[in-house]
Design an enzyme around this catalytic site. Structure first.
Site, short mmCIF file in Angstrom:
data_model
loop_
_atom_site.label_atom_id
_atom_site.label_comp_id
_atom_site.label_asym_id
_atom_site.label_seq_id
_atom_site.Cartn_x
_atom_site.Cartn_y
_atom_site.Cartn_z
N HIS A 117 9.74 2.40 -9.26
CA HIS A 117 10.34 3.03 -9.91
C HIS A 117 11.59 3.13 -8.85
O HIS A 117 13.45 2.55 -9.37
CB HIS A 117 10.73 4.69 -10.41
CG HIS A 117 11.00 5.47 -9.05
ND1 HIS A 117 9.95 6.16 -8.55
CD2 HIS A 117 12.39 5.46 -8.43
CE1 HIS A 117 10.74 6.66 -8.10
NE2 HIS A 117 11.81 6.76 -7.39
N ASP A 147 3.07 4.54 -9.09
CA ASP A 147 4.96 4.37 -8.63
C ASP A 147 4.77 3.50 -7.09
O ASP A 147 5.32 4.07 -6.60
CB ASP A 147 4.75 6.00 -8.11
CG ASP A 147 6.79 5.10 -8.88
OD1 ASP A 147 7.15 4.48 -8.83
OD2 ASP A 147 7.32 7.00 -7.95
N ASN A 222 16.39 8.94 -0.86
CA ASN A 222 14.26 9.19 -0.02
C ASN A 222 14.04 8.31 -0.96
O ASN A 222 12.81 7.77 -0.26
CB ASN A 222 14.08 10.98 -0.11
CG ASN A 222 15.28 11.35 0.78
OD1 ASN A 222 15.71 11.94 1.29
ND2 ASN A 222 14.60 10.54 2.28
N SER A 223 12.83 7.54 -1.96
CA SER A 223 12.04 7.50 -2.92
C SER A 223 11.78 6.62 -2.49
O SER A 223 12.25 5.30 -2.63
CB SER A 223 12.17 6.81 -4.17
OG SER A 223 12.98 8.18 -5.01
N LEU A 278 -16.44 5.44 -12.45
CA LEU A 278 -17.51 5.83 -12.81
C LEU A 278 -18.39 5.56 -14.28
O LEU A 278 -19.26 4.82 -14.16
CB LEU A 278 -17.29 7.40 -12.28
CG LEU A 278 -17.64 8.14 -11.33
CD1 LEU A 278 -16.75 9.57 -11.62
CD2 LEU A 278 -18.44 7.46 -10.29
N GLY A 279 -17.19 5.05 -15.23
CA GLY A 279 -18.01 4.89 -16.70
C GLY A 279 -18.07 5.98 -17.22
O GLY A 279 -19.06 6.46 -18.10
#
Length: 487
Positions: A117, A147, A222-223, A278-279
């Protein structure tokens, strides 16, 4: 004896530490945490840790061109009749929108990890190093589902300082951590705190909701910055705060380092991100489900369906089984299961503990990539019919994963509608709709759609599925259409 107590006894005989964490037991190999024993230890400083890692934390500035929308009045045919199509008043205006964030250098040649983002939609990305050098950055890979974004800057032959990526499974509640970033654009800032919680799920921040929670002050800017431990290694990437005001309230979240590793591996090796699967289709075991299954607490993932030929089916997992642990780690809910699988590699053999028929068993599952069968066959329909300009494709587990829809869905999906076409004007189809039939022909592939449209028709009758509802529509010669729910 309660069923859960029986399960715990069975687990003790399985070996390999499968129930690690589920019964609250701690591995003997974990490092010892001790309280300060003297005044000198209390007066110790974080400065050596900061000195080692701060040069690898960068500031990121982005710019993107935003076009303001003009009033619909200017597109009105009556208005254009008097003023013409080229009338400039009220035309969209462009402005530059800037934003800021942080990033972490993880490779000496200039590979940087940040939040998706932070750079999403940016036309220009500028990276400022701790020594104030500035570089334009290119995006190597973005993953909105976690993200995470991977950037690259060209720094020549001089190596950059980096931070070693830790094993985030070693993080414990109460560990001291430092958050380093560029809050509010004031410059590089270090805050301290502890790990408030691990394995936080259901936060709505990303599809693989599984976060380290900290009370170290994390604020806007801070992201993408670093959450580091006392050994100077990267525990996670700061991604969000829980706040009503936008400022730190002592609740911040970081993407665990193990997820960062998986995205970084894809960026540097494969070039694209395809996660193993995993399916299965499953749901978190709630208190209500736990009572029905004979458990005295919620936890685990109940398997609702198993995809034919999937790793889960090959390992013997069945509908009705409850997945309790993966790779020796407790599975609390569906988000936790998705995280565990997403951090593993294609072809890796992983132990899975399931409750099946009232008994606990351990299976080895060899993970694989979701298959693309049939091939997606991206097609834009063309011809003299109402479906002109509609882009469609075949669904498959792999393509479904990219579209972030149910991996078990099959058929033909509508991807987009070309502007100024009948479908775009009338909205008789929308992106995400799944075509089921057209003019009496059952639709299973893109080729079926093309076949059904080969001959001109006086009217078009079709069925489609939208958000679980099946509808039938009829497009009549005068250009109007009518629809009704089928079921």
């Amino acid at each position: 004896m309660k069923l859960l107590q029986k399960l715990t006894l069975v687990l003790a005989t399985i070996g390999m530490g499968i129930w690690h964490g589920y019964a609250g037991a701690q591995a003997e190999t974990e490092s010892v945490r001790v309280l300060p024993a003297s005044e000198g230890q209390v007066m110790l400083s974080y400065a050596p840790v900061v000195k080692g890692v701060a040069p690898a934390v960068v500031n990121i500035y982005t710019k993107k061109i935003v076009r303001s929308r003009r009033s619909a009045m200017f597109d009105d045919p009556l208005f254009q009749r008097f003023f013409g199509d080229n009338f400039s008043f009220g035309s969209p205006k462009e402005r530059v929108q800037g934003s800021l964030g942080s990033g972490v250098v993880v490779r000496e040649n200039g590979v940087i990890v940040t939040n998706n983002h932070v750079v999403e939609g940016a036309d220009e990305i500028r990276v400022v190093l701790a020594d104030r050098r500035e570089f334009d950055a290119e995006v190597v890979l973005t993953d909105p589902r976690t993200d995470i974004a991977i950037l690259k800057i060209d720094v020549g032959d001089a190596p950059l300082p980096t931070i070693k990526i830790a094993d985030s499974e070693d993080v414990q509640v109460g560990d001291i951590v430092l958050a380093i970033g560029n809050p509010f654009g004031v410059g590089q800032t270090v805050t301290s705190g502890i790990v408030s919680a691990t394995a936080r799920t259901q936060q709505g921040i990303s599809d693989f909701g599984f976060f380290i929670q900290t009370d170290a002050a994390v604020n806007p800017g801070n992201s993408g910055g670093a959450l580091v431990g006392m050994h100077g290694d990267l525990l996670g990437i700061n991604t969000a705060i829980y706040s009503r005001t936008g400022a730190s309230n002592g609740i911040g979240f970081a993407i665990p380092a193990n997820m960062v590793k998986s995205v970084l591996r894809a960026a540097l090796n494969e070039g694209q991100l395809t996660r193993p699967w995993l399916g299965i289709k499953g749901q978190s075991v709630t208190n209500e489900l736990a009572q029905g299954l004979g458990l005295d607490r919620a936890g685990g993932v109940l398997i609702d369906a198993v995809y034919p030929g999937s790793p889960a089916e090959s390992a013997g997992l069945m509908s009705g089984d409850v997945i309790m642990a993966v790779a020796g780690k407790e599975v609390v809910d569906e988000g936790g299961l998705n995280f565990r699988i997403a951090t593993l590699e294609n072809g890796e053999s992983v132990s899975v503990v399931v409750l099946s028929g009232g008994m606990l068993k351990e299976d080895q599952v060899v993970l694989a990539l979701p298959p693309e069968d049939p091939a997606r066959d991206l097609t834009k329909l063309d011809g003299r019919h109402p479906f002109q300009g509609v882009s469609i494709a075949n669904l498959s587990p792999r393509f479904n994963d990219e579209l972030q829809i149910d991996p078990f869905l099959k058929g033909v999906v509508v991807l987009e509608l070309e502007d100024r076409t009948p479908a775009a004007r009338w909205q008789f189809l929308l992106p995400g709709d799944i075509l089921l039939s057209l003019n009496g022909m059952s639709i299973r592939s893109v080729a079926d759609v093309a076949g059904a449209l080969e001959e001109d028709a006086a009217e078009y009758v079709y069925q489609f599925q939208r958000r679980g509802r099946v509808r039938q529509c009829q497009i009549v010669p005068n250009g109007s259409f009518r629809c009704a729910d089928v079921r």
